[in-house]
Enzyme design. Sequence first.
Site, PDB file in Angstrom:
ATOM      1  N   ARG A   1      32.784  40.945  43.237  1.00  0.00           N
ATOM      2  CA  ARG A   1      34.054  40.222  43.031  1.00  0.00           C
ATOM      3  C   ARG A   1      35.000  40.389  44.213  1.00  0.00           C
ATOM      4  O   ARG A   1      36.219  40.487  44.033  1.00  0.00           O
ATOM      5  CB  ARG A   1      34.777  40.692  41.770  1.00  0.00           C
ATOM      6  CG  ARG A   1      34.209  40.159  40.476  1.00  0.00           C
ATOM      7  CD  ARG A   1      34.600  38.694  40.255  1.00  0.00           C
ATOM      8  NE  ARG A   1      33.916  38.203  39.064  1.00  0.00           N
ATOM      9  CZ  ARG A   1      34.446  38.191  37.849  1.00  0.00           C
ATOM     10  NH1 ARG A   1      35.671  38.582  37.672  1.00  0.00           N
ATOM     11  NH2 ARG A   1      33.742  37.765  36.838  1.00  0.00           N
TER      12      ARG A   1
ATOM     13  N   ARG B   1      41.057  37.263  42.153  1.00  0.00           N
ATOM     14  CA  ARG B   1      42.515  37.155  41.936  1.00  0.00           C
ATOM     15  C   ARG B   1      43.346  38.255  42.576  1.00  0.00           C
ATOM     16  O   ARG B   1      44.566  38.109  42.678  1.00  0.00           O
ATOM     17  CB  ARG B   1      42.803  37.110  40.427  1.00  0.00           C
ATOM     18  CG  ARG B   1      42.493  35.759  39.818  1.00  0.00           C
ATOM     19  CD  ARG B   1      42.441  35.834  38.314  1.00  0.00           C
ATOM     20  NE  ARG B   1      41.356  36.721  37.911  1.00  0.00           N
ATOM     21  CZ  ARG B   1      41.039  37.011  36.655  1.00  0.00           C
ATOM     22  NH1 ARG B   1      41.744  36.507  35.677  1.00  0.00           N
ATOM     23  NH2 ARG B   1      40.032  37.810  36.389  1.00  0.00           N
TER      24      ARG B   1
ATOM     25  N   ARG C   1      42.852  28.805  44.487  1.00  0.00           N
ATOM     26  CA  ARG C   1      42.548  28.573  43.071  1.00  0.00           C
ATOM     27  C   ARG C   1      43.551  27.586  42.471  1.00  0.00           C
ATOM     28  O   ARG C   1      43.170  26.708  41.696  1.00  0.00           O
ATOM     29  CB  ARG C   1      42.607  29.923  42.345  1.00  0.00           C
ATOM     30  CG  ARG C   1      42.598  29.902  40.850  1.00  0.00           C
ATOM     31  CD  ARG C   1      41.180  29.885  40.332  1.00  0.00           C
ATOM     32  NE  ARG C   1      41.110  30.294  38.936  1.00  0.00           N
ATOM     33  CZ  ARG C   1      41.398  29.498  37.913  1.00  0.00           C
ATOM     34  NH1 ARG C   1      41.800  28.262  38.125  1.00  0.00           N
ATOM     35  NH2 ARG C   1      41.288  29.947  36.673  1.00  0.00           N
TER      36      ARG C   1
ATOM     37  N   ASP D   1      29.716  31.236  39.717  1.00  0.00           N
ATOM     38  CA  ASP D   1      29.757  32.078  38.517  1.00  0.00           C
ATOM     39  C   ASP D   1      28.392  32.034  37.843  1.00  0.00           C
ATOM     40  O   ASP D   1      27.647  31.064  38.002  1.00  0.00           O
ATOM     41  CB  ASP D   1      30.835  31.587  37.542  1.00  0.00           C
ATOM     42  CG  ASP D   1      31.151  32.656  36.498  1.00  0.00           C
ATOM     43  OD1 ASP D   1      31.950  33.558  36.804  1.00  0.00           O
ATOM     44  OD2 ASP D   1      30.542  32.623  35.416  1.00  0.00           O
TER      45      ASP D   1
ATOM     46  N   TYR E   1      26.334  34.921  26.521  1.00  0.00           N
ATOM     47  CA  TYR E   1      27.455  33.970  26.605  1.00  0.00           C
ATOM     48  C   TYR E   1      27.115  32.668  25.894  1.00  0.00           C
ATOM     49  O   TYR E   1      27.971  32.047  25.251  1.00  0.00           O
ATOM     50  CB  TYR E   1      27.825  33.684  28.067  1.00  0.00           C
ATOM     51  CG  TYR E   1      28.607  34.823  28.686  1.00  0.00           C
ATOM     52  CD1 TYR E   1      29.974  34.945  28.471  1.00  0.00           C
ATOM     53  CD2 TYR E   1      27.981  35.779  29.472  1.00  0.00           C
ATOM     54  CE1 TYR E   1      30.697  35.996  29.024  1.00  0.00           C
ATOM     55  CE2 TYR E   1      28.689  36.831  30.026  1.00  0.00           C
ATOM     56  CZ  TYR E   1      30.049  36.932  29.794  1.00  0.00           C
ATOM     57  OH  TYR E   1      30.757  37.968  30.332  1.00  0.00           O
TER      58      TYR E   1
END
Length: 329
Positions: free
Chosen positions: A9, A13, A22, A59, A135
């Site tokens: 990562r 953010r 973003r 992702d 998921y």
Amino acid sequence: MRPPIWLMRQAGRYLPEYRATRAKAGGFLDLCFTPDLAVEVTLQPILRFGLDAAILFSDILVVPHALGQAVRFEEGKGPLLDPLVGESDLSRLSMARFHAGLQPVYETLRRLKKELPRETALIGFAGAPWTVASYMIEGGSSRDYAKTKAWAYGEPESFQQLVDLVVEATAQYLLGQIDAGAEVLQLFDSWAGALDHRNMLRWSLEPCRAIVARIRQSHPEIPVILFPRGVGVGYLDFARAGFMRGLSLDPGVPLDWAWTQLQGRVALQGNLDPQLLVAGGHAMRAAAEEILTKLNQGPFIFNLGHGIVPETPPEHVAELVKIVQDWRG
Ligand code: CP3
């Protein structure tokens, strides 16, 4: 010799320049599927910190998306999928438009390959089938994986069908990434640690083995790193199986055990606690130096034990990179 360093990562953010790009992109999937922007955010941590590898910005959930399952990311909520409820839902998934849907990801890799200096490795990745299936079935993140386990334990034949489909899709996706320029691959099995040992072997290790076997058939030179997060002594089962070139360690793996039991068999990666990168200072330095002292005796890549969290001060990342780059142990 210092080891190479990259961070899970590393584009995210915690970087103001990421947040700016973003905001321009609109949705998170728009960011993943717009090559100009995905290239830009992939390169941001490379430009800022001089890391040794760039990981494709995308992702793990682009795979279910390309199989036809609805996936969206809502601000502050994480991923949301239209969940698969049982065997009859498998017919909702199809490989027919799989590669067409993933073209923007391949285009991102082709551009990265051109723009990156030769000494910066380009890492492609995918989720491992157990984590991706969780998921697809839970419809998002989960605390207990109750629905996924109910299906896997209650109807293992149809769960195997789902896993086989994800294995096939993931193998093709990673081969597509290699053709587009990926030089190293990492498979993320972030929720492998939720399974008991027997089921971990069946639903985490075996599907990973099947994917890596497919890659080795045509691309034996491409190293694959596996991240079966949280499997504890199960890391030894992976190391003994030996089909991967590298194992990425979560923060719970003891360093002495890792180098005596695992490192003779595979290269290791990890395992600094991402919260130490938030804390910074002496605690971060001491932990990083211990990892370097113990794991840099064999084949090793410095990394965290899981992804960078949004609260991380970028200056702490710069400091960590310097600690590793100055290492002469
Ligand atoms: O490492 C990198 O810099 C490459 C990019 C990358 C992302 N996700 C970008 C991302 C990688 C390798 C992933 C993998 C991923 N995605 C995993 C496996 C690794 C892990 O963390 O265990 C998983 C489980 C996912 C699924 C996922 N994607 C979740 C649960 C979330 C929400 C949680 C969160 O951090 O917001 C995402 C969103 C996501 N993927 C973000 C990023 C940068 C944040 C989204 C945003 O910008 O709003």
